[in-house]
Design an enzyme around this catalytic site. Structure first.
Site, PDB file in Angstrom:
ATOM      1  N   PRO A 182     -25.745 -17.596   5.216  1.00  0.00           N
ATOM      2  CA  PRO A 182     -25.417 -17.990   6.578  1.00  0.00           C
ATOM      3  C   PRO A 182     -25.518 -16.853   7.587  1.00  0.00           C
ATOM      4  O   PRO A 182     -25.140 -15.719   7.295  1.00  0.00           O
ATOM      5  CB  PRO A 182     -23.966 -18.482   6.474  1.00  0.00           C
ATOM      6  CG  PRO A 182     -23.447 -17.878   5.228  1.00  0.00           C
ATOM      7  CD  PRO A 182     -24.617 -17.779   4.297  1.00  0.00           C
ATOM      8  N   ASN A 183     -26.041 -17.198   8.736  1.00  0.00           N
ATOM      9  CA  ASN A 183     -26.150 -16.315   9.908  1.00  0.00           C
ATOM     10  C   ASN A 183     -27.250 -15.267   9.781  1.00  0.00           C
ATOM     11  O   ASN A 183     -27.531 -14.567  10.752  1.00  0.00           O
ATOM     12  CB  ASN A 183     -24.799 -15.638  10.227  1.00  0.00           C
ATOM     13  CG  ASN A 183     -23.724 -16.650  10.525  1.00  0.00           C
ATOM     14  OD1 ASN A 183     -23.919 -17.509  11.377  1.00  0.00           O
ATOM     15  ND2 ASN A 183     -22.619 -16.605   9.812  1.00  0.00           N
ATOM     16  N   ARG A 195     -28.124 -10.708  16.051  1.00  0.00           N
ATOM     17  CA  ARG A 195     -26.713 -10.735  15.699  1.00  0.00           C
ATOM     18  C   ARG A 195     -26.211  -9.313  15.434  1.00  0.00           C
ATOM     19  O   ARG A 195     -26.760  -8.627  14.567  1.00  0.00           O
ATOM     20  CB  ARG A 195     -26.610 -11.555  14.412  1.00  0.00           C
ATOM     21  CG  ARG A 195     -25.311 -11.474  13.705  1.00  0.00           C
ATOM     22  CD  ARG A 195     -25.477 -11.974  12.271  1.00  0.00           C
ATOM     23  NE  ARG A 195     -24.182 -12.077  11.648  1.00  0.00           N
ATOM     24  CZ  ARG A 195     -23.968 -12.088  10.353  1.00  0.00           C
ATOM     25  NH1 ARG A 195     -24.980 -12.037   9.506  1.00  0.00           N
ATOM     26  NH2 ARG A 195     -22.753 -12.163   9.877  1.00  0.00           N
ATOM     27  N   TYR A 221     -26.354  -4.901  11.783  1.00  0.00           N
ATOM     28  CA  TYR A 221     -27.418  -5.486  10.958  1.00  0.00           C
ATOM     29  C   TYR A 221     -28.833  -5.067  11.353  1.00  0.00           C
ATOM     30  O   TYR A 221     -29.799  -5.489  10.726  1.00  0.00           O
ATOM     31  CB  TYR A 221     -27.291  -7.018  10.989  1.00  0.00           C
ATOM     32  CG  TYR A 221     -25.973  -7.501  10.419  1.00  0.00           C
ATOM     33  CD1 TYR A 221     -25.667  -7.303   9.079  1.00  0.00           C
ATOM     34  CD2 TYR A 221     -25.019  -8.134  11.225  1.00  0.00           C
ATOM     35  CE1 TYR A 221     -24.460  -7.733   8.549  1.00  0.00           C
ATOM     36  CE2 TYR A 221     -23.805  -8.562  10.706  1.00  0.00           C
ATOM     37  CZ  TYR A 221     -23.532  -8.360   9.367  1.00  0.00           C
ATOM     38  OH  TYR A 221     -22.340  -8.784   8.851  1.00  0.00           O
ATOM     39  N   ASN A 245     -28.609 -12.271  -0.598  1.00  0.00           N
ATOM     40  CA  ASN A 245     -27.586 -11.866   0.361  1.00  0.00           C
ATOM     41  C   ASN A 245     -26.902 -13.154   0.766  1.00  0.00           C
ATOM     42  O   ASN A 245     -27.428 -13.914   1.589  1.00  0.00           O
ATOM     43  CB  ASN A 245     -28.199 -11.168   1.574  1.00  0.00           C
ATOM     44  CG  ASN A 245     -27.126 -10.688   2.543  1.00  0.00           C
ATOM     45  OD1 ASN A 245     -25.961 -11.061   2.400  1.00  0.00           O
ATOM     46  ND2 ASN A 245     -27.503  -9.880   3.516  1.00  0.00           N
ATOM     47  N   ALA A 256     -21.425 -14.314   4.302  1.00  0.00           N
ATOM     48  CA  ALA A 256     -19.971 -14.477   4.171  1.00  0.00           C
ATOM     49  C   ALA A 256     -19.574 -15.250   2.914  1.00  0.00           C
ATOM     50  O   ALA A 256     -18.458 -15.083   2.405  1.00  0.00           O
ATOM     51  CB  ALA A 256     -19.427 -15.184   5.410  1.00  0.00           C
ATOM     52  N   HIS A 270     -17.960 -13.637  -0.189  1.00  0.00           N
ATOM     53  CA  HIS A 270     -16.527 -13.342  -0.287  1.00  0.00           C
ATOM     54  C   HIS A 270     -15.680 -14.587  -0.540  1.00  0.00           C
ATOM     55  O   HIS A 270     -14.466 -14.502  -0.639  1.00  0.00           O
ATOM     56  CB  HIS A 270     -16.054 -12.665   1.010  1.00  0.00           C
ATOM     57  CG  HIS A 270     -17.019 -11.650   1.533  1.00  0.00           C
ATOM     58  ND1 HIS A 270     -17.376 -10.537   0.801  1.00  0.00           N
ATOM     59  CD2 HIS A 270     -17.743 -11.583   2.691  1.00  0.00           C
ATOM     60  CE1 HIS A 270     -18.266  -9.824   1.506  1.00  0.00           C
ATOM     61  NE2 HIS A 270     -18.500 -10.440   2.646  1.00  0.00           N
ATOM     62  N   ASP A 321     -21.017 -19.812  -9.626  1.00  0.00           N
ATOM     63  CA  ASP A 321     -21.250 -20.692 -10.781  1.00  0.00           C
ATOM     64  C   ASP A 321     -22.718 -21.102 -10.882  1.00  0.00           C
ATOM     65  O   ASP A 321     -23.256 -21.223 -11.993  1.00  0.00           O
ATOM     66  CB  ASP A 321     -20.371 -21.948 -10.681  1.00  0.00           C
ATOM     67  CG  ASP A 321     -18.914 -21.664 -11.007  1.00  0.00           C
ATOM     68  OD1 ASP A 321     -18.600 -20.538 -11.440  1.00  0.00           O
ATOM     69  OD2 ASP A 321     -18.082 -22.576 -10.813  1.00  0.00           O
ATOM     70  N   GLU A 368     -27.514  -8.451  -5.844  1.00  0.00           N
ATOM     71  CA  GLU A 368     -26.764  -8.791  -4.633  1.00  0.00           C
ATOM     72  C   GLU A 368     -27.060  -7.730  -3.582  1.00  0.00           C
ATOM     73  O   GLU A 368     -26.934  -6.536  -3.859  1.00  0.00           O
ATOM     74  CB  GLU A 368     -25.279  -8.812  -4.990  1.00  0.00           C
ATOM     75  CG  GLU A 368     -24.354  -9.069  -3.821  1.00  0.00           C
ATOM     76  CD  GLU A 368     -22.876  -9.003  -4.246  1.00  0.00           C
ATOM     77  OE1 GLU A 368     -22.564  -9.085  -5.465  1.00  0.00           O
ATOM     78  OE2 GLU A 368     -22.029  -8.826  -3.348  1.00  0.00           O
ATOM     79  N   HIS A 399     -26.400  -6.432   0.471  1.00  0.00           N
ATOM     80  CA  HIS A 399     -25.746  -6.513   1.785  1.00  0.00           C
ATOM     81  C   HIS A 399     -26.364  -5.469   2.688  1.00  0.00           C
ATOM     82  O   HIS A 399     -26.517  -4.306   2.277  1.00  0.00           O
ATOM     83  CB  HIS A 399     -24.242  -6.280   1.673  1.00  0.00           C
ATOM     84  CG  HIS A 399     -23.597  -7.298   0.798  1.00  0.00           C
ATOM     85  ND1 HIS A 399     -23.398  -8.594   1.221  1.00  0.00           N
ATOM     86  CD2 HIS A 399     -23.186  -7.231  -0.484  1.00  0.00           C
ATOM     87  CE1 HIS A 399     -22.877  -9.278   0.213  1.00  0.00           C
ATOM     88  NE2 HIS A 399     -22.735  -8.477  -0.831  1.00  0.00           N
ATOM     89  N   SER A 441     -25.104  -4.317   5.497  1.00  0.00           N
ATOM     90  CA  SER A 441     -24.060  -3.373   5.909  1.00  0.00           C
ATOM     91  C   SER A 441     -23.300  -2.864   4.684  1.00  0.00           C
ATOM     92  O   SER A 441     -23.347  -3.477   3.615  1.00  0.00           O
ATOM     93  CB  SER A 441     -23.084  -4.066   6.866  1.00  0.00           C
ATOM     94  OG  SER A 441     -22.403  -5.118   6.199  1.00  0.00           O
ATOM     95  N   ARG A 464     -15.950  -1.901   5.949  1.00  0.00           N
ATOM     96  CA  ARG A 464     -15.601  -2.925   6.930  1.00  0.00           C
ATOM     97  C   ARG A 464     -14.258  -3.573   6.584  1.00  0.00           C
ATOM     98  O   ARG A 464     -13.478  -3.024   5.845  1.00  0.00           O
ATOM     99  CB  ARG A 464     -16.758  -3.926   7.022  1.00  0.00           C
ATOM    100  CG  ARG A 464     -18.063  -3.249   7.428  1.00  0.00           C
ATOM    101  CD  ARG A 464     -19.214  -4.215   7.552  1.00  0.00           C
ATOM    102  NE  ARG A 464     -18.997  -5.173   8.634  1.00  0.00           N
ATOM    103  CZ  ARG A 464     -19.695  -6.299   8.792  1.00  0.00           C
ATOM    104  NH1 ARG A 464     -20.656  -6.599   7.927  1.00  0.00           N
ATOM    105  NH2 ARG A 464     -19.443  -7.095   9.799  1.00  0.00           N
ATOM    106  N   ARG A 498     -14.048  -8.295   3.292  1.00  0.00           N
ATOM    107  CA  ARG A 498     -15.439  -8.153   2.847  1.00  0.00           C
ATOM    108  C   ARG A 498     -15.558  -7.304   1.574  1.00  0.00           C
ATOM    109  O   ARG A 498     -16.649  -7.091   1.057  1.00  0.00           O
ATOM    110  CB  ARG A 498     -16.299  -7.519   3.947  1.00  0.00           C
ATOM    111  CG  ARG A 498     -16.442  -8.379   5.159  1.00  0.00           C
ATOM    112  CD  ARG A 498     -17.389  -7.760   6.170  1.00  0.00           C
ATOM    113  NE  ARG A 498     -17.092  -8.239   7.494  1.00  0.00           N
ATOM    114  CZ  ARG A 498     -17.525  -9.387   8.015  1.00  0.00           C
ATOM    115  NH1 ARG A 498     -18.322 -10.165   7.316  1.00  0.00           N
ATOM    116  NH2 ARG A 498     -17.181  -9.752   9.232  1.00  0.00           N
TER     117      ARG A 498
HETATM  118  C1  DQA Z   1     -23.463  -9.234   4.872  1.00  0.00           C
HETATM  119  C2  DQA Z   1     -22.003  -8.802   4.845  1.00  0.00           C
HETATM  120  C3  DQA Z   1     -21.091 -10.009   4.894  1.00  0.00           C
HETATM  121  O1  DQA Z   1     -19.732  -9.605   4.873  1.00  0.00           O
HETATM  122  C4  DQA Z   1     -21.335 -10.795   6.161  1.00  0.00           C
HETATM  123  O2  DQA Z   1     -20.520 -11.947   6.200  1.00  0.00           O
HETATM  124  C5  DQA Z   1     -22.756 -11.144   6.356  1.00  0.00           C
HETATM  125  C6  DQA Z   1     -23.774 -10.152   6.033  1.00  0.00           C
HETATM  126  C7  DQA Z   1     -24.410  -8.033   4.957  1.00  0.00           C
HETATM  127  O3  DQA Z   1     -25.605  -8.229   4.752  1.00  0.00           O
HETATM  128  O4  DQA Z   1     -23.988  -6.910   5.264  1.00  0.00           O
HETATM  129  O5  DQA Z   1     -23.096 -12.207   6.853  1.00  0.00           O
HETATM  130  O6  DQA Z   1     -23.742  -9.907   3.649  1.00  0.00           O
END
Ligand code: DQA
Length: 148
Positions: free
Chosen positions: A13-14, A21, A26, A77, A80, A83, A90, A101, A103, A105, A110, A114
């Site tokens: 998401p996002n 953003r 990011y 990635n 959110a 978390h 699963d 995995e 990320h 950031s 943070r 997170r």
């Molecule tokens: C993220 C870190 C997450 O905490 C956050 O909700 C994101 C992006 C990152 O790529 O740093 O959406 O996964």
């Protein structure tokens, strides 16, 4: 020498808003720019990379299930959902595809919420805080990992 053919990159998401953003967190590269770059890198490594981005948790679960027969590795990635999502954890455990995995950031610098990931203990490894380069690093890692 065995080489992995197919790697699926999943953004949660996002992450469709990359570049717009919170650019201080990011970066300024958009998702299409990032994907175009990763496709180039994958080509030089002779890896097929597919990409999917979903804002919904169930869509991510579906994408993981759909990868079962065709993908040898997943770079994820989960945003959110990292978390919060037992369902994504699963799904990854269910398909038994090795995954990394990522990320963008450094989540450990943070907010405390997170710092916990439902995915990390199942992952081959976790990359955080390298910016969008983390995706490329994961791809390079898979290139090594699948060489015998
Ligand atoms: C993220 C870190 C997450 O905490 C956050 O909700 C994101 C992006 C990152 O790529 O740093 O959406 O996964």
């Amino acid at each position: 020498m065995t080489k992995v053919a197919n790697i699926l990159l999943i953004n949660g998401p996002n992450l469709n808003l990359l570049g717009l953003r919170e650019p201080n967190t990011y970066g300024k590269q958009t998702l299409p720019e990032l994907i175009a770059h990763l496709e180039q890198v994958a080509k030089t490594l002779q890896i097929n990379i597919s990409h999917t981005q979903h804002n919904g948790e169930g869509q991510i679960v579906d994408a993981i299930h759909a990868a079962k027969e065709t993908q040898q590795g997943i770079i994820i990635n989960a945003g959110a959902y990292t978390h919060t999502s037992i369902a994504i954890r699963d799904a990854l455990a269910g398909v038994t595809i090795p995954f990394i995995e990522v990320h963008i950031s450094n989540v450990y610098k943070r907010e405390p919420f997170r710092h916990y990931s439902y995915l990390s203990d199942q992952a081959i490894g976790v990359i955080a805080g390298l910016g969008v380069y983390g995706y490329e690093a994961a791809l390079n890692f898979f290139n090594q990992y699948f060489m015998e």
